[in-house]
Design an enzyme around this catalytic site. Structure first.
Site, PDB file in Angstrom:
ATOM      1  N   HIS A 367      23.347  56.902  26.126  1.00 57.04           N
ATOM      2  CA  HIS A 367      23.106  56.452  24.750  1.00 57.04           C
ATOM      3  C   HIS A 367      24.371  56.573  23.903  1.00 57.04           C
ATOM      4  O   HIS A 367      24.744  55.656  23.171  1.00 57.04           O
ATOM      5  CB  HIS A 367      22.007  57.297  24.107  1.00 57.04           C
ATOM      6  CG  HIS A 367      20.733  57.321  24.890  1.00 57.04           C
ATOM      7  ND1 HIS A 367      19.837  58.351  24.811  1.00 57.04           N
ATOM      8  CD2 HIS A 367      20.222  56.449  25.782  1.00 57.04           C
ATOM      9  CE1 HIS A 367      18.816  58.108  25.614  1.00 57.04           C
ATOM     10  NE2 HIS A 367      19.033  56.972  26.211  1.00 57.04           N
ATOM     11  N   CYS A 680      24.376  40.322  31.287  1.00 60.36           N
ATOM     12  CA  CYS A 680      24.466  41.120  30.054  1.00 60.36           C
ATOM     13  C   CYS A 680      24.768  42.584  30.333  1.00 60.36           C
ATOM     14  O   CYS A 680      24.691  43.408  29.439  1.00 60.36           O
ATOM     15  CB  CYS A 680      23.177  40.996  29.244  1.00 60.36           C
ATOM     16  SG  CYS A 680      21.720  41.619  30.087  1.00 60.36           S
TER      17      CYS A 680
END
Length: 753
Positions: A367, A680
């Site tokens: 993250h 992506c």
């Protein structure tokens, strides 16, 4: 009744030391007075203080009982003698016959021949040993537990006195290494590209102890008990999903709870308070003991337990202070130092002052790394021992081009990094000039460059980068940075802002990709043996249709009759996509029945991340309007290597024949069926990897905003047909990676990478 007597004796000793120092006088005289008082109080024939020099040597600074001419003459090399053994162990050494110990080092100038009993304890500050306090007696005996406890308390107070300059003069203090001072260089992994030079800021540093000795032991015991109970209640609430840390996984919280309820940790704190320390000083003392002891461990499990205890101690200090989580006021050019971070932690800092990020752990897919890339903050992770080697305010360099950190760098290193920063600025200026230039290869192939997003701040980059749309909008970020589940209106508002910012450019919304390493504090999480392969992404949405349907309803409402692109993550079977697509159709019908506008065009796609789909594309592709390859997850599943596990995350290469063959198979199947396909994942944002993807036939790439300029420059310099011939020849290689060969090919084709 023994304990109160011991406490009174201990406090009397500390009071005598304070009173003696209050009289002032030369530094050596004060030191000599302190060792004399300790020797008398403990009925010891010898008391000595050794302090660590910047060279790492331990120097005898004061003694009562040994030959005074040895003071400032006797020096122990790192690891030498019993003093060196105490530093290595980070805990007391209690010997009945010291000369018999294998680590004993005889120094004739000290005159310590007659002394057998030996008790030495480290002077600890911030978990680092800055000195050693020793008492000795002629008689062979082992010192009692009370005596060991007494001298440990005295050592803690002496360490603070040394650090504050209260015990020795400022001139002498300059030669004592209270914290790392020499330049240091750590090798880690690049998480977010860039360079930065600034000052170290420790993430949520411990609250400083303003007072070491308590005036009321009973009141201090009550404060500690209340803080411990508050801490335990908070952790229990986290595990119940009612409140907590954004970045904490269930396993971490379980560790917190285990340690918070640990009888040994609680007892160590309680004993320290009973012996006259304030609750804050007790936490610091127990913390220092753990850091000094476990910090030497080579076993990664033991070092991980140390980090759990570090976090727990910090949290307890905040409960004692009542400060809670207070926003930090950063200096200009702050380099944030942390073990690891969650997305909310990083977003709490002022990004206009945050120049870089250094992490002890983490991965490029974590993250913190994803948010750092979105915010264009250079980040290097997996820097072993980082927090023990840097102090608040140290000058620090983040070299996220090479994956290195320079702590307290030499002037020549600073000068070199500043020159490289200038070059990067010039390159960025070149990329900015290309913003409005279409990305065509030299042989005329159009490559569409999109950007990944997930935060409001990302939208600011859309126009600046020249990206042709948002190829991946990570909707889970809104959930991860919220203290509670985002309601329908909040979700709709965010999706509307994204579409408004994009205007006529396409936006692909990925539905919630939760689970695995993405645990929400307000959702109950089931512990899984292998979360990367467990209940996550679309599996969670299909099992909790209310959660998925609410999001789909918000997306449809936000479209307001505009085109809408929805993509489902981690589709592993055709049946999963069929079920997810059915929910989209039902929600569109639900909106239309109520007279609400449906999207003017609805495209529903799947992310190809599970290898199972590679052998079922003939069935999947006709059902989809588009697909996108998530190379991060596809890579970890192809090689069975958890991308969040530092031990295996970098073991395999994107530019390996298995990975490239899988990508080629996907591209070929999409070309045969006319299905639009994009990439992506992480591969798309790196110029060399993006070159390989273009050579394989991919013409839509989505990447972090900072990757658009470098990848566009690469595309403009690329001859796609020549690249295709070169890369195709490498697919049959038996090598584990063909990165070197692709780099050679890129040079031959004069590629800008």
């Amino acid at each position: 009744m023994a304990a109160p007597v011991a406490i009174r004796g201990q406090r009397s000793l500390l009071r005598q030391i304070r009173e003696a120092l209050a009289g002032g006088g030369p530094a050596q005289q004060r030191l000599d007075m302190v060792v004399r008082i300790i020797a008398l109080s403990m009925v010891a024939e010898v008391c000595s203080i050794y302090l660590r020099r910047a060279s790492g040597e331990m120097e005898l600074f004061a003694t009562e009982g040994l030959d005074p001419s040895a003071v400032h003459v006797t020096r122990m090399k790192p690891g030498e003698g019993l003093v060196g053994e105490i530093i290595r162990l980070g805990r007391p050494l209690n010997l009945a016959d010291a000369p018999e110990h294998p680590a004993f080092s005889y120094r004739p100038e000290t005159g310590e021949d007659p002394y057998h009993a030996f008790l030495g304890v480290p002077l600890l500050r911030g978990g680092r040993v800055i000195g050693v306090l020793v008492v000795q007696n002629r008689t062979e005996r082992t010192y009692s537990e009370d005596e060991v406890e007494d001298i440990q308390i005295v050592a803690m107070v002496l360490a603070e006195m040394v650090a504050s300059g209260e015990l020795i003069s400022v001139g002498e203090l300059e030669g004592v290494e209270l914290a790392p001072r020499r330049p240091d260089q750590l090798k880690g992994s690049k998480f977010a590209d860039g360079l930065a030079y600034g000052v170290a800021v420790l993430h949520e540093p411990p609250v400083a102890s303003s007072q070491l000795l308590s005036d009321d032991v009973v009141a201090e015991e009550k404060r500690l008990a209340e803080a411990l109970q508050s801490l335990k209640d908070q952790i229990d609430r986290m595990l119940e999903g009612q409140h907590g840390l954004v970045d904490a996984s269930y396993d971490v919280l379980e560790s917190y709870r285990m340690f918070a309820h640990s009888s040994s940790w609680n007892r160590s704190l309680e004993d320290a308070v009973k012996n006259g320390l304030t609750a804050e000083a007790a936490v610091e003392r127990v913390r220092s003991e753990h850091r000094a002891r476990l910090g030497q461990a080579r076993d990664p499990y033991m070092r991980e337990r140390l980090h759990d205890l570090e976090d727990l101690n910090d949290r307890l200090l905040r409960h004692l202070s009542g400060a809670g989580s207070v926003a930090r006021d950063l200096p200009e050019g702050a380099i944030l130092i942390a073990r690891n971070l969650g997305p909310a932690d990083l977003l709490e800092y002022d990004r206009t002052k945050l120049a870089g990020l250094l992490l002890e752990e983490g991965s490029s897919a974590s993250h913190a790394a994803i948010v750092a890339r979105a915010l264009d903050i250079p980040c290097v992770g997996r820097l072993a021992g980082l927090r023990d080697k840097v102090s608040e305010g140290d000058p620090v360099i983040v070299d996220a081009e090479t994956g290195e950190a320079f702590l307290r760098p030499r002037p020549d290193v600073v000068k070199a990094i500043q020159a490289r920063v200038l070059v990067r600025r010039q390159r960025r200026a070149e990329f900015a000039k290309l913003k409005d230039t279409p990305a065509f290869t030299r042989d005329g192939v159009k490559v569409t460059l999109l950007m990944n997003a997930g935060l409001d701040v990302d939208l600011e980059s859309l126009a600046d980068t020249g990206a042709e749309g948002i190829g991946l909008f990570r909707t889970e970020f809104q959930f991860m940075v919220s203290e509670e589940m985002p309601r329908f209106n909040a979700q709709t508002a965010l999706y509307s802002r994204v579409m408004d910012a994009a205007g006529d450019l396409p936006v692909t919304f990925r539905t919630l990709d939760l689970g695995g390493d993405k645990v929400l504090p307000y959702m109950e999480a089931e512990r899984e043996e292998n979360p990367a392969l467990g209940w996550r992404a679309v599996r969670m949405g299909l099992d909790r249709p209310a959660l998925l349907r609410l999001q789909l309803r918000a997306l449809i409402a936000a479209s307001k009759g505009r085109p809408l692109r929805i993509m489902f993550p981690l589709i592993a079977s055709v049946d999963e996509f069929r079920a997810a697509r059915a929910w989209v159709d039902q929600e569109v019908a639900w909106a239309q029945r109520r007279g609400r506008p449906a999207p003017s065009r609805l495209d529903v796609g799947a992310m190809i991340e599970a290898p199972s789909l590679i052998w079922h594309l003939d069935a999947l592709l006709p059902m989809t309007d588009f697909v996108s390859v998530g190379t991060n997850d596809l890579m970890q599943y192809i090689f069975a290597a958890d991308r969040g596990n530092p031990r295996v995350a970098d073991r395999y290469d994107f530019l390996s024949p298995p990975m490239l063959r899988a990508m080629e198979a996907i591209q070929r199947a999409c070309a045969e069926t006319g299905t639009p396909v994009s990439v992506c994942g992480e591969m798309a944002g790196r110029p060399l990897e993006a070159f390989t993807l273009v050579a394989l036939g991919f013409e839509r790439l989505s990447m972090p905003p900072t990757g658009v300029g470098p990848v566009k420059q690469m595309v403009l310099s690329c001859d796609r047909e020549a690249a295709r011939r070169g890369v195709s020849a490498l697919l049959k290689s038996s090598a584990g990676s063909v990165r070197n060969e692709i780099e050679t090919l890129a040079r031959k084709l004069y590629l800008a990478v």
